[in-house]
Write an enzyme that holds these catalytic residues in place. Structure first.
Site, PDB file in Angstrom:
ATOM      1  N   ASP A 250     -10.798   3.234   4.298  1.00  0.00           N
ATOM      2  CA  ASP A 250     -11.114   1.812   4.176  1.00  0.00           C
ATOM      3  C   ASP A 250     -12.629   1.598   4.151  1.00  0.00           C
ATOM      4  OD1 ASP A 250      -9.035   0.055   3.797  1.00  0.00           O
ATOM      5  OD2 ASP A 250      -8.475  -0.048   5.913  1.00  0.00           O
TER       6      ASP A 250
ATOM      7  N   GLN B 125      -4.309  -1.380   9.653  1.00  0.00           N
ATOM      8  CA  GLN B 125      -4.262  -2.716   9.052  1.00  0.00           C
ATOM      9  C   GLN B 125      -4.852  -3.740  10.020  1.00  0.00           C
ATOM     10  OE1 GLN B 125      -3.226  -3.430   5.836  1.00  0.00           O
ATOM     11  NE2 GLN B 125      -3.999  -5.466   6.257  1.00  0.00           N
TER      12      GLN B 125
ATOM     13  N   LYS C 210       0.842  -1.202   0.000  1.00  0.00           N
ATOM     14  CA  LYS C 210       0.000   0.000   0.000  1.00  0.00           C
ATOM     15  C   LYS C 210       0.877   1.252   0.000  1.00  0.00           C
ATOM     16  CE  LYS C 210      -3.790  -2.441   2.232  1.00  0.00           C
ATOM     17  NZ  LYS C 210      -4.535  -2.747   3.452  1.00  0.00           N
TER      18      LYS C 210
END
Ligand code: NAD
Length: 288
Positions: free
Chosen positions: A120, A97, A53
Protein backbone atom coordinates in the site's frame (compact mmCIF):
# COMPACT_ATOMS: atom_id res chain seq x y z
CA UNK A 1 -16.59 21.60 -25.28
CA UNK A 2 -17.64 18.26 -23.80
CA UNK A 3 -14.88 16.51 -21.90
CA UNK A 4 -13.50 13.17 -22.98
CA UNK A 5 -13.99 10.50 -20.33
CA UNK A 6 -10.87 9.00 -18.79
CA UNK A 7 -12.03 5.39 -18.74
CA UNK A 8 -10.45 3.80 -15.67
CA UNK A 9 -12.09 0.43 -16.24
CA UNK A 10 -10.60 0.12 -19.72
CA UNK A 11 -7.10 1.17 -18.64
CA UNK A 12 -7.21 -1.08 -15.55
CA UNK A 13 -8.24 -4.04 -17.71
CA UNK A 14 -5.17 -3.46 -19.90
CA UNK A 15 -2.89 -3.30 -16.85
CA UNK A 16 -4.40 -6.47 -15.42
CA UNK A 17 -4.06 -8.38 -18.69
CA UNK A 18 -0.34 -7.54 -18.80
CA UNK A 19 0.08 -8.47 -15.14
CA UNK A 20 -1.67 -11.79 -15.69
CA UNK A 21 0.90 -12.72 -18.32
CA UNK A 22 3.77 -11.75 -16.04
CA UNK A 23 2.29 -13.72 -13.13
CA UNK A 24 1.80 -16.78 -15.35
CA UNK A 25 5.45 -16.65 -16.39
CA UNK A 26 6.58 -16.21 -12.81
CA UNK A 27 4.48 -19.17 -11.70
CA UNK A 28 6.13 -21.22 -14.44
CA UNK A 29 9.43 -20.43 -12.71
CA UNK A 30 8.01 -21.64 -9.39
CA UNK A 31 7.04 -18.33 -7.76
CA UNK A 32 3.43 -17.41 -6.99
CA UNK A 33 3.03 -13.81 -5.81
CA UNK A 34 0.97 -13.69 -2.62
CA UNK A 35 -1.00 -10.89 -0.94
CA UNK A 36 -2.26 -11.06 2.65
CA UNK A 37 -5.38 -8.93 3.16
CA UNK A 38 -6.34 -8.06 6.73
CA UNK A 39 -9.80 -6.72 7.52
CA UNK A 40 -10.68 -5.88 11.12
CA UNK A 41 -14.38 -5.45 11.84
CA UNK A 42 -17.39 -5.38 9.57
CA UNK A 43 -17.48 -1.90 7.99
CA UNK A 44 -19.64 -2.47 4.87
CA UNK A 45 -17.57 -0.26 2.53
CA UNK A 46 -14.33 -1.93 3.68
CA UNK A 47 -15.88 -5.36 3.08
CA UNK A 48 -16.67 -4.37 -0.51
CA UNK A 49 -13.15 -2.96 -1.08
CA UNK A 50 -11.45 -6.03 0.39
CA UNK A 51 -13.70 -8.40 -1.60
CA UNK A 52 -12.85 -6.53 -4.82
CA UNK A 53 -9.12 -6.68 -4.06
CA UNK A 54 -9.23 -10.43 -3.41
CA UNK A 55 -11.25 -11.04 -6.57
CA UNK A 56 -8.77 -8.99 -8.61
CA UNK A 57 -5.86 -11.03 -7.17
CA UNK A 58 -7.51 -14.28 -8.21
CA UNK A 59 -8.24 -12.94 -11.71
CA UNK A 60 -4.53 -12.39 -12.42
CA UNK A 61 -3.27 -15.47 -10.57
CA UNK A 62 -1.96 -13.79 -7.41
CA UNK A 63 -2.60 -15.87 -4.27
CA UNK A 64 -4.65 -13.98 -1.71
CA UNK A 65 -4.53 -14.82 1.97
CA UNK A 66 -7.59 -13.33 3.68
CA UNK A 67 -7.55 -12.56 7.41
CA UNK A 68 -10.91 -11.44 8.78
CA UNK A 69 -10.66 -10.36 12.42
CA UNK A 70 -13.49 -9.34 14.79
CA UNK A 71 -14.07 -5.64 15.46
CA UNK A 72 -12.89 -6.07 19.08
CA UNK A 73 -9.44 -7.39 18.07
CA UNK A 74 -6.67 -6.10 20.36
CA UNK A 75 -3.57 -4.38 19.00
CA UNK A 76 -1.20 -7.05 20.31
CA UNK A 77 -3.10 -9.75 18.43
CA UNK A 78 -3.02 -7.78 15.18
CA UNK A 79 0.69 -6.96 15.56
CA UNK A 80 1.46 -10.65 16.13
CA UNK A 81 -0.41 -11.59 12.96
CA UNK A 82 1.56 -8.98 11.00
CA UNK A 83 4.78 -10.34 12.50
CA UNK A 84 3.91 -13.85 11.27
CA UNK A 85 3.04 -12.53 7.79
CA UNK A 86 6.30 -10.54 7.69
CA UNK A 87 8.15 -13.84 8.22
CA UNK A 88 6.05 -15.92 5.80
CA UNK A 89 7.90 -16.43 2.47
CA UNK A 90 4.63 -17.14 0.60
CA UNK A 91 3.38 -13.64 1.50
CA UNK A 92 4.97 -10.90 -0.62
CA UNK A 93 2.52 -8.11 0.16
CA UNK A 94 0.56 -7.21 3.29
CA UNK A 95 -2.45 -4.93 3.22
CA UNK A 96 -4.34 -3.73 6.28
CA UNK A 97 -7.68 -2.26 5.20
CA UNK A 98 -8.29 1.18 6.71
CA UNK A 99 -10.01 2.63 8.65
CA UNK A 100 -9.32 0.45 11.69
CA UNK A 101 -11.64 0.26 14.73
CA UNK A 102 -10.98 2.95 17.32
CA UNK A 103 -8.95 0.84 19.78
CA UNK A 104 -6.27 0.22 17.14
CA UNK A 105 -3.57 2.79 16.33
CA UNK A 106 -3.29 2.79 12.52
CA UNK A 107 0.20 4.36 12.62
CA UNK A 108 1.57 1.64 14.90
CA UNK A 109 -0.07 -1.07 12.83
CA UNK A 110 1.29 0.28 9.52
CA UNK A 111 4.76 0.65 11.01
CA UNK A 112 4.71 -3.03 12.01
CA UNK A 113 4.56 -4.07 8.34
CA UNK A 114 7.91 -4.95 6.76
CA UNK A 115 8.52 -2.01 4.34
CA UNK A 116 9.49 -4.59 1.69
CA UNK A 117 5.95 -6.04 1.93
CA UNK A 118 4.17 -2.69 2.28
CA UNK A 119 2.34 -2.83 -1.06
CA UNK A 120 0.00 0.00 0.00
CA UNK A 121 3.05 2.26 0.36
CA UNK A 122 1.84 3.71 3.68
CA UNK A 123 4.91 2.82 5.81
CA UNK A 124 6.98 5.92 6.67
CA UNK A 125 10.01 4.27 5.06
CA UNK A 126 8.21 4.12 1.72
CA UNK A 127 6.67 7.60 2.16
CA UNK A 128 10.17 8.95 2.91
CA UNK A 129 11.73 7.14 -0.04
CA UNK A 130 9.06 8.53 -2.34
CA UNK A 131 9.65 12.06 -1.04
CA UNK A 132 13.41 11.62 -1.53
CA UNK A 133 12.99 10.39 -5.11
CA UNK A 134 14.17 6.87 -4.28
CA UNK A 135 12.54 3.61 -5.47
CA UNK A 136 9.57 2.95 -3.19
CA UNK A 137 6.22 1.28 -2.98
CA UNK A 138 3.93 4.08 -4.11
CA UNK A 139 0.38 4.30 -2.68
CA UNK A 140 -2.02 2.75 -5.16
CA UNK A 141 -4.56 5.54 -5.69
CA UNK A 142 -2.09 8.33 -6.58
CA UNK A 143 -0.10 5.85 -8.65
CA UNK A 144 -3.35 5.03 -10.46
CA UNK A 145 -4.01 8.71 -11.14
CA UNK A 146 -0.58 9.09 -12.77
CA UNK A 147 -1.09 5.89 -14.76
CA UNK A 148 -4.44 7.13 -16.07
CA UNK A 149 -2.93 10.46 -17.19
CA UNK A 150 -0.09 8.62 -18.93
CA UNK A 151 -2.49 6.19 -20.62
CA UNK A 152 -4.22 9.13 -22.31
CA UNK A 153 -0.90 10.84 -23.14
CA UNK A 154 -1.84 13.84 -21.02
CA UNK A 155 1.30 15.92 -20.50
CA UNK A 156 2.16 16.80 -16.90
CA UNK A 157 5.55 18.52 -17.14
CA UNK A 158 5.35 22.27 -16.75
CA UNK A 159 1.61 22.26 -16.12
CA UNK A 160 -0.09 23.60 -13.04
CA UNK A 161 -1.57 20.74 -11.02
CA UNK A 162 -3.88 21.59 -8.12
CA UNK A 163 -4.46 18.78 -5.63
CA UNK A 164 -7.40 19.28 -3.28
CA UNK A 165 -6.80 17.06 -0.22
CA UNK A 166 -3.61 16.39 1.74
CA UNK A 167 -4.07 12.90 3.21
CA UNK A 168 -1.13 10.52 3.58
CA UNK A 169 -3.01 8.04 1.39
CA UNK A 170 -3.88 10.22 -1.60
CA UNK A 171 -3.06 13.94 -1.56
CA UNK A 172 0.51 14.01 -0.21
CA UNK A 173 1.91 11.12 -2.26
CA UNK A 174 0.17 12.50 -5.36
CA UNK A 175 1.94 15.83 -4.79
CA UNK A 176 5.26 13.92 -4.78
CA UNK A 177 4.43 12.05 -7.98
CA UNK A 178 3.30 15.21 -9.78
CA UNK A 179 6.48 17.01 -8.69
CA UNK A 180 8.57 14.08 -9.88
CA UNK A 181 6.76 14.41 -13.23
CA UNK A 182 7.76 18.12 -13.34
CA UNK A 183 4.35 19.66 -12.70
CA UNK A 184 4.04 22.91 -10.78
CA UNK A 185 1.98 21.76 -7.81
CA UNK A 186 -0.42 23.55 -5.49
CA UNK A 187 -2.01 21.62 -2.63
CA UNK A 188 -5.30 22.78 -1.11
CA UNK A 189 -7.03 21.47 2.01
CA UNK A 190 -9.77 22.10 4.55
CA UNK A 191 -8.15 25.33 5.77
CA UNK A 192 -7.52 26.79 2.31
CA UNK A 193 -9.16 30.18 1.90
CA UNK A 194 -11.00 30.76 -1.38
CA UNK A 195 -10.52 27.27 -2.83
CA UNK A 196 -12.04 28.34 -6.17
CA UNK A 197 -9.32 30.95 -6.71
CA UNK A 198 -6.79 28.07 -6.75
CA UNK A 199 -8.80 25.45 -8.62
CA UNK A 200 -9.56 27.94 -11.42
CA UNK A 201 -5.85 28.18 -12.21
CA UNK A 202 -5.40 24.40 -12.56
CA UNK A 203 -4.44 22.75 -15.84
CA UNK A 204 -4.81 19.45 -13.97
CA UNK A 205 -7.28 19.46 -11.07
CA UNK A 206 -7.43 16.50 -8.69
CA UNK A 207 -10.15 16.29 -6.03
CA UNK A 208 -9.44 13.89 -3.16
CA UNK A 209 -11.65 15.20 -0.38
CA UNK A 210 -14.75 13.10 0.26
CA UNK A 211 -17.34 15.92 -0.16
CA UNK A 212 -20.03 15.22 -2.76
CA UNK A 213 -19.87 17.63 -5.70
CA UNK A 214 -17.50 20.07 -3.93
CA UNK A 215 -15.98 21.04 -7.29
CA UNK A 216 -18.54 22.94 -9.33
CA UNK A 217 -18.37 24.17 -12.91
CA UNK A 218 -17.36 27.72 -11.98
CA UNK A 219 -14.30 26.34 -10.15
CA UNK A 220 -12.81 24.73 -13.27
CA UNK A 221 -10.77 26.42 -15.98
CA UNK A 222 -12.11 25.65 -19.46
CA UNK A 223 -9.97 22.93 -21.02
CA UNK A 224 -8.67 21.55 -17.71
CA UNK A 225 -8.07 17.89 -16.91
CA UNK A 226 -10.28 16.93 -13.96
CA UNK A 227 -9.53 13.82 -11.90
CA UNK A 228 -12.09 12.87 -9.27
CA UNK A 229 -10.74 10.58 -6.55
CA UNK A 230 -13.68 11.07 -4.19
CA UNK A 231 -16.12 8.30 -3.37
CA UNK A 232 -19.27 9.43 -1.59
CA UNK A 233 -22.20 7.18 -0.84
CA UNK A 234 -25.47 9.04 -1.31
CA UNK A 235 -29.01 7.61 -1.36
CA UNK A 236 -28.94 7.92 -5.18
CA UNK A 237 -25.68 5.95 -5.38
CA UNK A 238 -21.92 6.64 -5.58
CA UNK A 239 -20.83 10.16 -6.50
CA UNK A 240 -17.45 11.82 -6.60
CA UNK A 241 -16.17 15.18 -5.34
CA UNK A 242 -16.85 16.78 -8.72
CA UNK A 243 -20.21 17.88 -10.12
CA UNK A 244 -19.65 15.56 -13.06
CA UNK A 245 -22.39 16.56 -15.52
CA UNK A 246 -21.78 20.32 -15.18
CA UNK A 247 -17.97 20.16 -15.11
CA UNK A 248 -18.01 17.85 -18.10
CA UNK A 249 -19.23 20.80 -20.17
CA UNK A 250 -16.06 22.84 -19.56
CA UNK A 251 -13.24 20.34 -18.95
CA UNK A 252 -11.09 18.70 -21.64
CA UNK A 253 -10.86 15.37 -19.81
CA UNK A 254 -12.75 14.06 -16.78
CA UNK A 255 -12.90 10.85 -14.73
CA UNK A 256 -16.29 9.36 -13.87
CA UNK A 257 -17.23 7.98 -10.44
CA UNK A 258 -17.46 5.03 -10.42
CA UNK A 259 -15.25 3.76 -13.24
CA UNK A 260 -12.46 6.34 -13.05
CA UNK A 261 -9.67 6.21 -10.48
CA UNK A 262 -11.12 3.30 -8.43
CA UNK A 263 -10.32 0.47 -10.88
CA UNK A 264 -6.76 1.81 -11.30
CA UNK A 265 -6.25 1.71 -7.52
CA UNK A 266 -6.79 -2.03 -7.50
CA UNK A 267 -4.67 -2.58 -10.61
CA UNK A 268 -1.76 -0.70 -8.95
CA UNK A 269 -2.12 -2.88 -5.84
CA UNK A 270 -1.64 -5.97 -8.00
CA UNK A 271 1.32 -4.31 -9.72
CA UNK A 272 2.93 -3.51 -6.36
CA UNK A 273 2.37 -7.09 -5.18
CA UNK A 274 4.08 -8.48 -8.27
CA UNK A 275 6.94 -6.01 -7.73
CA UNK A 276 7.25 -7.20 -4.12
CA UNK A 277 7.45 -10.82 -5.25
CA UNK A 278 10.12 -9.94 -7.83
CA UNK A 279 12.06 -7.87 -5.28
CA UNK A 280 12.17 -10.93 -3.03
CA UNK A 281 14.11 -12.50 -5.89
CA UNK A 282 16.83 -9.86 -5.70
CA UNK A 283 15.19 -6.94 -7.53
CA UNK A 284 14.00 -3.85 -5.69
CA UNK A 285 10.68 -2.14 -5.21
CA UNK A 286 9.76 -0.45 -8.43
CA UNK A 287 8.31 3.01 -8.09
CA UNK A 288 6.37 4.79 -10.79
P1 NAD B 1 -9.18 12.13 4.13
O1 NAD B 1 -10.47 12.37 4.85
O2 NAD B 1 -8.06 11.48 4.82
O3 NAD B 1 -8.66 13.53 3.57
C1 NAD B 1 -9.52 14.48 3.02
C2 NAD B 1 -8.75 15.73 2.68
O4 NAD B 1 -9.65 16.70 2.17
C3 NAD B 1 -8.06 16.37 3.88
O5 NAD B 1 -6.70 16.58 3.56
C4 NAD B 1 -8.79 17.70 4.10
O6 NAD B 1 -7.90 18.74 4.47
C5 NAD B 1 -9.38 17.96 2.73
N1 NAD B 1 -10.64 18.70 2.82
C6 NAD B 1 -11.71 18.45 3.61
N2 NAD B 1 -12.69 19.35 3.39
C7 NAD B 1 -12.23 20.21 2.46
C8 NAD B 1 -12.78 21.35 1.82
N3 NAD B 1 -14.00 21.78 2.10
N4 NAD B 1 -12.02 21.98 0.90
C9 NAD B 1 -10.78 21.54 0.59
N5 NAD B 1 -10.21 20.45 1.16
C10 NAD B 1 -10.93 19.80 2.08
O7 NAD B 1 -9.61 11.35 2.80
P2 NAD B 1 -8.74 10.45 1.78
O8 NAD B 1 -8.44 9.15 2.40
O9 NAD B 1 -7.64 11.25 1.19
O10 NAD B 1 -9.85 10.22 0.67
C11 NAD B 1 -10.43 11.31 -0.02
C12 NAD B 1 -11.58 10.79 -0.88
O11 NAD B 1 -11.06 9.87 -1.83
C13 NAD B 1 -12.66 10.04 -0.10
O12 NAD B 1 -13.90 10.28 -0.72
C14 NAD B 1 -12.27 8.59 -0.30
O13 NAD B 1 -13.37 7.71 -0.22
C15 NAD B 1 -11.72 8.62 -1.69
N6 NAD B 1 -10.75 7.58 -2.01
C16 NAD B 1 -10.91 6.94 -3.19
C17 NAD B 1 -10.01 5.96 -3.58
C18 NAD B 1 -10.19 5.30 -4.91
O14 NAD B 1 -9.67 4.23 -5.12
N7 NAD B 1 -10.90 5.93 -5.85
C19 NAD B 1 -8.96 5.60 -2.74
C20 NAD B 1 -8.80 6.31 -1.53
C21 NAD B 1 -9.70 7.29 -1.18
Amino acid sequence: MRAEILDGRKVAAQVKAALKEEVTQLKGRGLTPGLAVILVGDDPASQVYVGNKEKACRAVGIASFPHRLPAATGEEHLLQLIGRLNADPAVHGILVQLPLPRQLDANRVIQAIDPAKDVDGFHPVNAGRLAAGLPAFVPCTPQGVMHLLAAYNIPVAGRHAVVVGRSNIVGKPLVQLLLAADATVTVCHSKTRDLAAFTRTADILVAAVGRPRLITRDMVKPGAVVVDVGINRLPEGLVGDVDFEAVREVARYITPVPGGVGPLTIAMLLKNTLAAALAGRGGGPRGE
